[in-house]
Design a protein around this motif. Structure first.
Motif, PDB file in Angstrom:
ATOM      1  N   ALA A 195       4.857  11.692  11.500  1.00  0.00           N
ATOM      2  CA  ALA A 195       6.193  12.294  11.559  1.00  0.00           C
ATOM      3  C   ALA A 195       7.207  11.467  10.783  1.00  0.00           C
ATOM      4  O   ALA A 195       8.247  11.981  10.376  1.00  0.00           O
ATOM      5  CB  ALA A 195       6.650  12.449  13.004  1.00  0.00           C
ATOM      6  N   ALA A 196       6.931  10.195  10.584  1.00  0.00           N
ATOM      7  CA  ALA A 196       7.799   9.312   9.797  1.00  0.00           C
ATOM      8  C   ALA A 196       7.046   8.014   9.527  1.00  0.00           C
ATOM      9  O   ALA A 196       6.166   7.616  10.304  1.00  0.00           O
ATOM     10  CB  ALA A 196       9.108   9.015  10.512  1.00  0.00           C
ATOM     11  N   GLN A 197       7.435   7.347   8.431  1.00  0.00           N
ATOM     12  CA  GLN A 197       6.862   6.036   8.101  1.00  0.00           C
ATOM     13  C   GLN A 197       7.759   5.342   7.102  1.00  0.00           C
ATOM     14  O   GLN A 197       8.370   5.982   6.240  1.00  0.00           O
ATOM     15  CB  GLN A 197       5.464   6.184   7.491  1.00  0.00           C
ATOM     16  CG  GLN A 197       4.790   4.849   7.163  1.00  0.00           C
ATOM     17  CD  GLN A 197       3.653   5.011   6.188  1.00  0.00           C
ATOM     18  OE1 GLN A 197       2.605   5.511   6.557  1.00  0.00           O
ATOM     19  NE2 GLN A 197       3.854   4.597   4.945  1.00  0.00           N
ATOM     20  N   GLY A 198       7.842   4.030   7.208  1.00  0.00           N
ATOM     21  CA  GLY A 198       8.487   3.247   6.175  1.00  0.00           C
ATOM     22  C   GLY A 198       7.496   2.893   5.090  1.00  0.00           C
ATOM     23  O   GLY A 198       6.283   2.839   5.329  1.00  0.00           O
ATOM     24  N   ASP A 199       7.981   2.645   3.877  1.00  0.00           N
ATOM     25  CA  ASP A 199       7.101   2.203   2.801  1.00  0.00           C
ATOM     26  C   ASP A 199       6.544   0.824   3.149  1.00  0.00           C
ATOM     27  O   ASP A 199       7.285  -0.143   3.307  1.00  0.00           O
ATOM     28  CB  ASP A 199       7.862   2.138   1.480  1.00  0.00           C
ATOM     29  CG  ASP A 199       7.992   3.493   0.813  1.00  0.00           C
ATOM     30  OD1 ASP A 199       7.200   4.403   1.141  1.00  0.00           O
ATOM     31  OD2 ASP A 199       8.879   3.648  -0.039  1.00  0.00           O
ATOM     32  N   GLY A 200       5.240   0.763   3.277  1.00  0.00           N
ATOM     33  CA  GLY A 200       4.570  -0.466   3.670  1.00  0.00           C
ATOM     34  C   GLY A 200       3.846  -0.328   5.001  1.00  0.00           C
ATOM     35  O   GLY A 200       2.871  -1.016   5.241  1.00  0.00           O
ATOM     36  N   GLU A 201       4.362   0.547   5.890  1.00  0.00           N
ATOM     37  CA  GLU A 201       3.763   0.736   7.232  1.00  0.00           C
ATOM     38  C   GLU A 201       3.373  -0.628   7.808  1.00  0.00           C
ATOM     39  O   GLU A 201       2.225  -0.881   8.163  1.00  0.00           O
ATOM     40  CB  GLU A 201       2.551   1.662   7.146  1.00  0.00           C
ATOM     41  CG  GLU A 201       2.125   2.208   8.507  1.00  0.00           C
ATOM     42  CD  GLU A 201       0.861   3.041   8.446  1.00  0.00           C
ATOM     43  OE1 GLU A 201       0.654   3.844   9.361  1.00  0.00           O
ATOM     44  OE2 GLU A 201       0.068   2.874   7.504  1.00  0.00           O
ATOM     45  N   VAL A 202       4.354  -1.514   7.943  1.00  0.00           N
ATOM     46  CA  VAL A 202       4.091  -2.945   8.073  1.00  0.00           C
ATOM     47  C   VAL A 202       3.354  -3.350   9.339  1.00  0.00           C
ATOM     48  O   VAL A 202       2.628  -4.355   9.330  1.00  0.00           O
ATOM     49  CB  VAL A 202       5.391  -3.755   7.915  1.00  0.00           C
ATOM     50  CG1 VAL A 202       5.937  -3.607   6.501  1.00  0.00           C
ATOM     51  CG2 VAL A 202       6.449  -3.349   8.940  1.00  0.00           C
TER      52      VAL A 202
END
Length: 314
Positions: A195-202
């Protein structure tokens, strides 16, 4: 509105590894639109009542299932599959976890943690993270790939030349993705919807969420594509940009060290300014913050920046 599908591929038709010997679920002509029922990356083992204690109970043999495969008539090695991502039907349920031993800062976050998300699948309004803020949503499929030529079963976890677990946030509705074909029929599969993610999925997980994905599969003959490429329909961060960003940096002669430092400093900043527990800040960074290489030419040191969207705390 999502384009109407010619076929629906149900979640029962899923597999847990790339293997060109897996029989196809369906054979389709180029230009066919299909709707796939995608299971979340935990393989349906988590629900609204799950807690951090359930992480230890996960069967990792069921992780990252993908729905398919689909045989595309006429696809041959050297061609490319053109995948037009038509849209998604989200479920309203998601989860984010710190899984011990996994993630960019695994050595600093050794205990399991879990956040369960409940969001409106119709409006896709920003979803509440504990008491701290709301995360803007942007559905996409983390894993989109074809079967490799190399025989045997290959893990879904690492990304590959033929796609797979790319975890590229911009593989959202309207994007066109091209993947190189290595076997006859290409054998397309999709899953790991977010549903959402930041670049890197840290931290190693995003807002992991089961949902349906609709795509149109076409062919580009003799494309001789080396690795995946894609085209986006327009701006890719306008759901996050409105109020700007807080940014931390890492500077080192090793990009991985710089990336870890940038994330660690953002976790520290969120703890100091928002009163968040470090593991909560880490998970929140994973679902909405972006790692970016800011400078890679001024040797011997490189700069990696971590952008956290201020709109989360509006």
């Amino acid at each position: 509105m999502c384009k109407s599908a010619d076929y629906t591929i149900h979640a029962a038709h899923h597999h847990h590894g790339w293997d060109h010997s897996i029989p196809p679920v369906e054979t389709v002509a180029p230009g066919t639109t299909l709707e796939f029922e995608c299971i979340d990356s935990a393989g349906g083992q988590l629900d609204f009542d799950s807690t951090a204690d359930d992480i230890a109970k996960l069967d990792f043999g069921k992780i990252n299932p993908v729905t398919g495969p689909i045989f595309i008539d006429g696809a041959k090695p050297g061609d490319a599959v053109k995948i037009t991502i038509e849209g998604f039907k989200p479920s309203g349920f998601g989860w984010t976890a710190n899984i011990p031993g996994f993630g960019l800062l695994a050595d600093q976050f050794e205990e399991p943690a879990m956040h369960i998300w409940k969001y409106d699948p119709d409006t896709m309004a920003p979803s509440l993270f504990l008491k701290y803020g709301k995360v803007p949503l942007k559905p996409f499929a983390g894993t989109i790939g074809l079967a490799p030529a190399e025989p045997g079963t290959h893990s879904v976890v690492p990304p590959r030349r033929i796609g797979g677990n790319l975890d590229i946030r911009d593989l959202a509705a309207g994007t066109t993705l091209y993947l190189p074909v290595e076997v006859a029929g290409a054998l397309f599969s999709i899953g790991d919807t977010h549903a959402a993610q930041g670049d890197g999925e840290v931290c190693g997980t995003a807002i992991e969420s089961p949902m349906n994905a609709t795509v149109t599969l076409d062919l580009v003959k003799n494309a001789q594509l080396e690795t995946p490429r894609f085209t986006t329909p327009g701006p890719v961060t306008n759901h996050l940009d409105r109020m700007g960003y807080e940014v931390t940096t890492g500077i080192a002669d090793d990009l991985m060290v710089a990336a870890r430092d940038a994330v660690r400093r953002m976790v520290d900043w969120l703890g100091k300014t928002q009163g968040m527990a470090a593991v909560d800040a880490y998970m929140l960074c994973s679902v909405c913050g972006d790692l970016r290489i800011s400078e890679i030419v001024d040797q011997p040191n490189w700069v990696v920046s971590f952008y956290f969207p201020r709109v989360v705390f509006e």
